[in-house]
Design a protein around this motif. Structure first.
Motif, PDB file in Angstrom:
ATOM      1  N   GLY A  39      -0.164  -5.742   9.132  1.00 26.58           N
ATOM      2  CA  GLY A  39       0.689  -6.446  10.350  1.00 26.58           C
ATOM      3  C   GLY A  39       1.661  -5.423  10.764  1.00 26.58           C
ATOM      4  N   LEU A  40       2.754  -5.924  11.509  1.00 28.92           N
ATOM      5  CA  LEU A  40       3.786  -5.292  12.162  1.00 28.92           C
ATOM      6  C   LEU A  40       5.045  -5.336  11.293  1.00 28.92           C
ATOM      7  CD1 LEU A  40       4.950  -3.990  14.478  1.00 28.92           C
ATOM      8  CD2 LEU A  40       5.372  -6.135  15.426  1.00 28.92           C
ATOM      9  N   VAL A  41       5.479  -3.929  11.020  1.00 31.60           N
ATOM     10  CA  VAL A  41       6.901  -3.775  10.204  1.00 31.60           C
ATOM     11  C   VAL A  41       7.544  -2.853  10.992  1.00 31.60           C
ATOM     12  CG1 VAL A  41       5.749  -4.412   7.990  1.00 31.60           C
ATOM     13  CG2 VAL A  41       5.959  -2.113   8.650  1.00 31.60           C
ATOM     14  N   HIS A  42       8.725  -2.754  10.761  1.00 26.08           N
ATOM     15  CA  HIS A  42       9.652  -1.494  11.249  1.00 26.08           C
ATOM     16  C   HIS A  42       9.710  -0.457  10.357  1.00 26.08           C
ATOM     17  CE1 HIS A  42      10.908  -3.584  14.777  1.00 26.08           C
ATOM     18  NE2 HIS A  42      10.933  -4.851  14.300  1.00 26.08           N
ATOM     19  N   THR A  43      10.156   0.659  10.934  1.00 23.75           N
ATOM     20  CA  THR A  43       9.997   1.855   9.954  1.00 23.75           C
ATOM     21  C   THR A  43      11.113   1.659   8.787  1.00 23.75           C
ATOM     22  OG1 THR A  43      10.107   3.267  12.015  1.00 23.75           O
ATOM     23  CG2 THR A  43      10.998   4.394  10.201  1.00 23.75           C
ATOM     24  N   GLY A  44      10.580   2.260   7.591  1.00 19.78           N
ATOM     25  CA  GLY A  44      11.201   1.871   6.305  1.00 19.78           C
ATOM     26  C   GLY A  44      10.746   0.705   5.719  1.00 19.78           C
ATOM     27  N   GLY A  45      10.139  -0.042   6.442  1.00 20.24           N
ATOM     28  CA  GLY A  45       9.337  -1.548   5.614  1.00 20.24           C
ATOM     29  C   GLY A  45       8.472  -1.170   4.790  1.00 20.24           C
ATOM     30  N   SER A  46       7.706  -2.162   4.381  1.00 27.99           N
ATOM     31  CA  SER A  46       6.784  -2.352   3.229  1.00 27.99           C
ATOM     32  C   SER A  46       5.745  -3.202   3.683  1.00 27.99           C
ATOM     33  CB  SER A  46       7.367  -2.839   1.873  1.00 27.99           C
ATOM     34  OG  SER A  46       8.108  -1.836   1.425  1.00 27.99           O
ATOM     35  N   LEU A  47       4.524  -2.950   3.072  1.00 29.54           N
ATOM     36  CA  LEU A  47       3.270  -3.962   3.277  1.00 29.54           C
ATOM     37  C   LEU A  47       2.295  -3.787   1.906  1.00 29.54           C
ATOM     38  CD1 LEU A  47       1.875  -3.374   6.715  1.00 29.54           C
ATOM     39  CD2 LEU A  47       3.207  -5.496   5.943  1.00 29.54           C
ATOM     40  N   ARG A  48       1.508  -4.916   1.538  1.00 28.86           N
ATOM     41  CA  ARG A  48       0.899  -4.642   0.450  1.00 28.86           C
ATOM     42  C   ARG A  48      -0.542  -5.089   0.807  1.00 28.86           C
ATOM     43  NH1 ARG A  48      -0.200  -8.544  -4.791  1.00 28.86           N
ATOM     44  NH2 ARG A  48      -0.862  -6.935  -6.381  1.00 28.86           N
ATOM     45  N   LEU A  49      -1.398  -3.968   0.920  1.00 28.54           N
ATOM     46  CA  LEU A  49      -2.793  -4.475   1.500  1.00 28.54           C
ATOM     47  C   LEU A  49      -3.574  -4.712   0.128  1.00 28.54           C
ATOM     48  CD1 LEU A  49      -3.525  -1.318   3.855  1.00 28.54           C
ATOM     49  CD2 LEU A  49      -2.432  -3.446   4.336  1.00 28.54           C
ATOM     50  N   SER A  50      -4.454  -5.799   0.418  1.00 25.91           N
ATOM     51  CA  SER A  50      -5.473  -5.997  -0.522  1.00 25.91           C
ATOM     52  C   SER A  50      -6.971  -5.857  -0.236  1.00 25.91           C
ATOM     53  CB  SER A  50      -5.167  -7.569  -0.910  1.00 25.91           C
ATOM     54  OG  SER A  50      -3.846  -7.765  -1.563  1.00 25.91           O
ATOM     55  N   CYS A  51      -7.653  -5.677  -0.985  1.00 23.99           N
ATOM     56  CA  CYS A  51      -9.471  -5.437  -0.580  1.00 23.99           C
ATOM     57  C   CYS A  51      -9.994  -6.160  -2.014  1.00 23.99           C
ATOM     58  CB  CYS A  51      -9.555  -3.861  -0.778  1.00 23.99           C
ATOM     59  SG  CYS A  51     -11.487  -3.700  -0.614  1.00 23.99           S
ATOM     60  N   ALA A  52     -10.371  -7.634  -1.359  1.00 26.57           N
ATOM     61  CA  ALA A  52     -11.058  -8.424  -2.267  1.00 26.57           C
ATOM     62  C   ALA A  52     -12.542  -8.043  -2.190  1.00 26.57           C
ATOM     63  CB  ALA A  52     -10.990  -9.745  -2.004  1.00 26.57           C
ATOM     64  N   THR A  53     -13.235  -7.658  -3.235  1.00 31.49           N
ATOM     65  CA  THR A  53     -14.733  -7.205  -3.275  1.00 31.49           C
ATOM     66  C   THR A  53     -15.699  -8.143  -3.911  1.00 31.49           C
ATOM     67  OG1 THR A  53     -14.829  -5.902  -5.269  1.00 31.49           O
ATOM     68  CG2 THR A  53     -13.809  -4.742  -3.284  1.00 31.49           C
ATOM     69  N   SER A  54     -16.765  -7.949  -3.598  1.00 32.81           N
ATOM     70  CA  SER A  54     -18.173  -8.900  -4.294  1.00 32.81           C
ATOM     71  C   SER A  54     -19.349  -8.451  -4.080  1.00 32.81           C
ATOM     72  CB  SER A  54     -17.728 -10.370  -3.761  1.00 32.81           C
ATOM     73  OG  SER A  54     -17.946 -10.558  -2.407  1.00 32.81           O
ATOM     74  N   GLY A  55     -20.349  -8.579  -4.994  1.00 37.05           N
ATOM     75  CA  GLY A  55     -21.410  -8.237  -4.724  1.00 37.05           C
ATOM     76  C   GLY A  55     -21.925  -6.855  -5.068  1.00 37.05           C
ATOM     77  N   PHE A  56     -21.240  -6.145  -5.990  1.00 43.28           N
ATOM     78  CA  PHE A  56     -21.547  -4.939  -6.691  1.00 43.28           C
ATOM     79  C   PHE A  56     -20.733  -4.855  -7.899  1.00 43.28           C
ATOM     80  CE2 PHE A  56     -17.660  -2.357  -5.550  1.00 43.28           C
ATOM     81  CZ  PHE A  56     -17.207  -3.094  -4.567  1.00 43.28           C
ATOM     82  N   THR A  57     -21.137  -3.858  -8.831  1.00 39.95           N
ATOM     83  CA  THR A  57     -20.604  -3.847 -10.145  1.00 39.95           C
ATOM     84  C   THR A  57     -19.156  -3.206  -9.823  1.00 39.95           C
ATOM     85  OG1 THR A  57     -22.807  -3.701 -11.038  1.00 39.95           O
ATOM     86  CG2 THR A  57     -20.875  -3.202 -12.484  1.00 39.95           C
ATOM     87  N   PHE A  58     -18.067  -3.648 -10.040  1.00 34.09           N
ATOM     88  CA  PHE A  58     -16.994  -3.109  -9.627  1.00 34.09           C
ATOM     89  C   PHE A  58     -16.323  -1.906 -10.335  1.00 34.09           C
ATOM     90  CE2 PHE A  58     -12.927  -3.580  -7.245  1.00 34.09           C
ATOM     91  CZ  PHE A  58     -11.912  -3.334  -7.812  1.00 34.09           C
TER      92      PHE A  58
END
Length: 130
Positions: A10-29
């Motif tokens: 997303g859009l944040v300003h300098t100094g801000g925070s984000l949390r990215l997620s990567c949901a996976t399926s179909g292989f042996t994690f």
């Protein structure tokens, strides 16, 4: 069918925070190393952070050390990237990748840009405004 689905950009300003997620399926994690790479048009693809579900190791590129934290939830087959202290030069499309050939996070972080990964997500855009 293998899937890597990124979310959290997303859009944040300098100094801000984000949390990215990567949901996976179909292989042996737990037999894969998972990484976050970023791409800016006209620039080389860069490994940002990686985590090995094989040996538990982590990797961070120098510019994000102490700002970002990667984690893996084996119960949910999901990898997270907590990004704090965001800067405008972090603006990019962030891709989640998975590969079983790299047993350590460092190996993926250093060598990953030279190889095609087993699996890629479609990416999530992170925009940091000044």
């Amino acid at each position: 069918e293998v899937e890597l689905v990124e979310s959290g950009g997303g859009l944040v300003h300098t100094g801000g925070s984000l949390r990215l997620s990567c949901a996976t399926s179909g292989f042996t994690f737990d037999k894969y190393t998972i990484g976050w790479f970023r791409q800016v048009p006209g620039k080389e693809r860069e490994a940002v952070s990686c985590i090995s579900n094989i040996d538990g190791s982590t990797y961070y590129t120098a510019s994000v050390k102490s700002r970002f934290a990667i984690s893996s939830d084996n119960a949910k087959n999901t990898v997270y990237l907590q990004m704090n202290g965001l800067r405008p030069d972090y603006t990019a499309v962030y891709y989640c990748v998975a590969d079983s050939r790299f047993s350590t996070a460092l190996a993926m972080g250093i060598m990953g840009k030279f190889y095609g990964m087993n699996y890629w997500g479609k990416g999530t855009l992170v925009t940091v405004a000044s």
